[in-house]
Motif scaffolding. Structure first.
Motif, mmCIF file in Angstrom:
data_model
loop_
_atom_site.group_PDB
_atom_site.id
_atom_site.type_symbol
_atom_site.label_atom_id
_atom_site.label_comp_id
_atom_site.label_asym_id
_atom_site.label_seq_id
_atom_site.Cartn_x
_atom_site.Cartn_y
_atom_site.Cartn_z
ATOM 1 N N HIS A 107 2.252 1.761 29.888
ATOM 2 C CA HIS A 107 1.001 2.508 29.879
ATOM 3 C C HIS A 107 1.050 3.617 28.842
ATOM 4 N N GLY A 108 -0.085 4.204 28.537
ATOM 5 C CA GLY A 108 -0.137 5.332 27.626
ATOM 6 C C GLY A 108 -0.063 6.660 28.357
ATOM 7 N N CYS A 109 -0.165 7.755 27.617
ATOM 8 C CA CYS A 109 -0.235 9.078 28.228
ATOM 9 C C CYS A 109 -1.470 9.142 29.136
ATOM 10 N N LYS A 110 -1.350 9.851 30.237
ATOM 11 C CA LYS A 110 -2.440 10.045 31.202
ATOM 12 C C LYS A 110 -2.891 8.745 31.861
ATOM 13 N N GLN A 111 -2.046 7.717 31.858
ATOM 14 C CA GLN A 111 -2.442 6.433 32.443
ATOM 15 C C GLN A 111 -1.493 5.944 33.535
ATOM 16 N N SER A 112 -0.511 6.714 33.906
ATOM 17 C CA SER A 112 0.455 6.272 34.914
ATOM 18 C C SER A 112 -0.194 6.237 36.289
ATOM 19 N N VAL A 113 0.502 5.639 37.253
ATOM 20 C CA VAL A 113 -0.025 5.607 38.623
ATOM 21 C C VAL A 113 -0.141 7.009 39.194
ATOM 22 N N GLU A 114 0.645 7.937 38.706
ATOM 23 C CA GLU A 114 0.543 9.322 39.152
ATOM 24 C C GLU A 114 -0.835 9.887 38.830
ATOM 25 N N VAL A 115 -1.447 9.407 37.755
ATOM 26 C CA VAL A 115 -2.733 9.923 37.296
ATOM 27 C C VAL A 115 -3.899 9.026 37.709
ATOM 28 N N LEU A 116 -3.766 7.718 37.500
ATOM 29 C CA LEU A 116 -4.871 6.776 37.693
ATOM 30 C C LEU A 116 -4.746 5.910 38.936
ATOM 31 N N GLY A 117 -3.690 6.108 39.714
ATOM 32 C CA GLY A 117 -3.435 5.130 40.756
ATOM 33 C C GLY A 117 -3.099 3.800 40.097
ATOM 34 N N PRO A 154 6.175 19.488 33.137
ATOM 35 C CA PRO A 154 5.692 20.561 32.269
ATOM 36 C C PRO A 154 6.740 21.205 31.375
ATOM 37 N N ILE A 155 8.008 21.186 31.812
ATOM 38 C CA ILE A 155 9.029 21.911 31.040
ATOM 39 C C ILE A 155 10.294 21.085 30.842
ATOM 40 N N PHE A 156 10.949 20.669 31.919
ATOM 41 C CA PHE A 156 12.257 20.007 31.840
ATOM 42 C C PHE A 156 12.165 18.576 32.364
ATOM 43 N N PRO A 157 11.975 17.570 31.547
ATOM 44 C CA PRO A 157 11.748 17.639 30.101
ATOM 45 C C PRO A 157 10.297 17.986 29.787
ATOM 46 N N PHE A 158 10.020 18.253 28.538
ATOM 47 C CA PHE A 158 8.676 18.631 28.135
ATOM 48 C C PHE A 158 7.828 17.369 27.943
ATOM 49 N N ASN A 159 7.137 16.979 29.017
ATOM 50 C CA ASN A 159 6.325 15.761 29.001
ATOM 51 C C ASN A 159 5.111 15.973 29.902
ATOM 52 N N PRO A 160 4.234 16.914 29.543
ATOM 53 C CA PRO A 160 3.149 17.328 30.438
ATOM 54 C C PRO A 160 2.054 16.285 30.658
ATOM 55 N N GLU A 161 1.962 15.273 29.789
ATOM 56 C CA GLU A 161 0.887 14.290 29.924
ATOM 57 C C GLU A 161 1.394 12.918 30.375
ATOM 58 N N GLY A 162 2.637 12.848 30.780
ATOM 59 C CA GLY A 162 3.176 11.589 31.270
ATOM 60 C C GLY A 162 3.269 10.523 30.201
ATOM 61 N N CYS A 163 3.825 10.886 29.050
ATOM 62 C CA CYS A 163 3.966 9.957 27.918
ATOM 63 C C CYS A 163 5.351 9.316 27.914
#
Length: 363
Positions: free
Chosen positions: A250-260, A289-298
């Protein structure tokens, strides 16, 4: 084990373990011939894992992505040369990155890429990963000897493309799935598998299984979500029928955490898989958000998984390189996803033997 019994067994595991498979089933998959696909950061990951494991992976479909190694481990290049300002890309530096990984045997020998297939898509109206990035990837893969299919003529924004679901074709925004009257799932897989696939059929909801991804990573730096998903076509469930494996990122902002499960169930890959005995693995990323720096789920295509101390993330802000290990066979995400693939193929003795021989050669 009979097909009906195998399905009952899988269903029982789901009930007992709160709807999550604790272990991926051992199915009859020949890992040689595995294909991958992805959009955006998942597109970059598709290219990375194809190059890293070219002994096994023989096809990739890259939607809204760019050349493998584009960032060279620098965050600043991810938003500039590799997304919005592709005309500034230092192509020579990217080529040197792949050459170094190959020379150091951090990836499978790049000679394996000759004759492999890749589908490259760049939407005409993509304002996030500009279309020239796809052309740069085309040039890179041409030099490496891949067979290519390119699609650059659809007026799409930054999205995975369908013929039945999503926003209008030139819409920019969540869920980054757009209806452009084009069945990208079928077109990509049909190309990668030689143009002989049957038409899509209706995927079966009960054939999509959630599994525990925590069994596949030991470090939080891997940035994997607690759960992943696998679609197992009806004909593949008994472990007797030899089936193929496709991995989708999936892409950024598309994981099950975000979109189900919307991305997994609506892009159309499962429909193609059910009709053609293709098992589909959907590994999942978690936002951080910080550790690691991946705030958009990429997926990691600039090196965020390489910082392994509490002070290391400062490297992002002073623009120091994270190194190149994230592109290698030993990269945290590539290694974890391939372990999932190995477990799924554990019912095929030939695949097990080849994996063993590969490990012996590395030692």
């Amino acid at each position: 084990m009979g097909k009906s019994l195998m399905l009952f067994y899988l269903a029982t595991i789901l009930i007992v373990n709160a709807s999550v498979l604790q272990k991926l089933p051992a199915l009859n998959i020949d890992l040689v011939g595995t294909t991958v696909s992805g959009i955006s950061s998942g597109a970059y990951m598709s290219g990375q894992i194809h190059v890293a494991l070219s002994s096994f992976i023989k096809g990739s479909a890259i939607v809204a992505g760019g050349p493998v190694g584009c960032t060279r481990g620098y965050l600043m290049y991810s938003t500039t040369e590799c997304m919005a300002i592709p005309q500034d890309l230092n192509i020579k530096s990217v080529d040197e990155t792949i050459d170094k990984l190959n020379k150091d045997k951090k990836i499978d020998d790049i000679s394996n890429l000759k004759g492999a297939k890749s589908y490259i898509f760049a939407g005409l109206k993509d304002t996030i990963v500009f279309p020239l990035n796809g052309v740069h990837l085309q040039d890179q893969f041409n030099k490496l000897g891949l067979q290519l299919k390119t699609v650059y003529d659809i007026p799409a924004e930054h999205a995975y493309i369908t013929n039945s679901f999503g926003n209008v074709c030139d819409f920019k925004g969540s869920p980054y799935i757009n209806n452009c009257s084009y069945n990208q799932a079928y077109e990509t897989l049909n190309y990668l598998y030689g143009g002989q696939l049957k038409d899509s059929t209706k995927a079966i909801d009960q054939n999509l299984f959630e599994f525990n991804q925590q069994n596949y990573f030991s470090s939080f730096m891997t940035s994997l979500y607690s759960s992943g998903y696998v679609y197992i076509p009806t004909n593949c469930a008994d472990g007797k029928t030899k089936c193929r494996l496709h991995i989708n990122f999936h892409g950024c902002k598309q994981s099950v955490e975000v979109l189900g499960k919307n991305y997994i169930t609506m892009i159309g890959i499962n429909d193609v898989a059910e009709a053609n005995d293709i098992i589909v693995l959907y590994p999942q990323i978690v936002k951080s958000p910080i550790f690691p720096f991946n705030p958009e789920g990429c997926w990691d295509w600039w090196g965020y998984t390489e910082w392994n101390s509490m002070l290391a993330p400062t490297g992002y802000y002073n623009l120091n390189s994270a190194g190149l290990n994230f592109l290698s066979k030993d990269g945290l995400q590539i290694k974890s996803v391939w372990k999932m693939a190995q477990d799924l193929a554990a019912g095929n003795k030939a695949s097990q033997q080849l994996e063993y021989e590969q490990e012996q050669e590395q030692e």
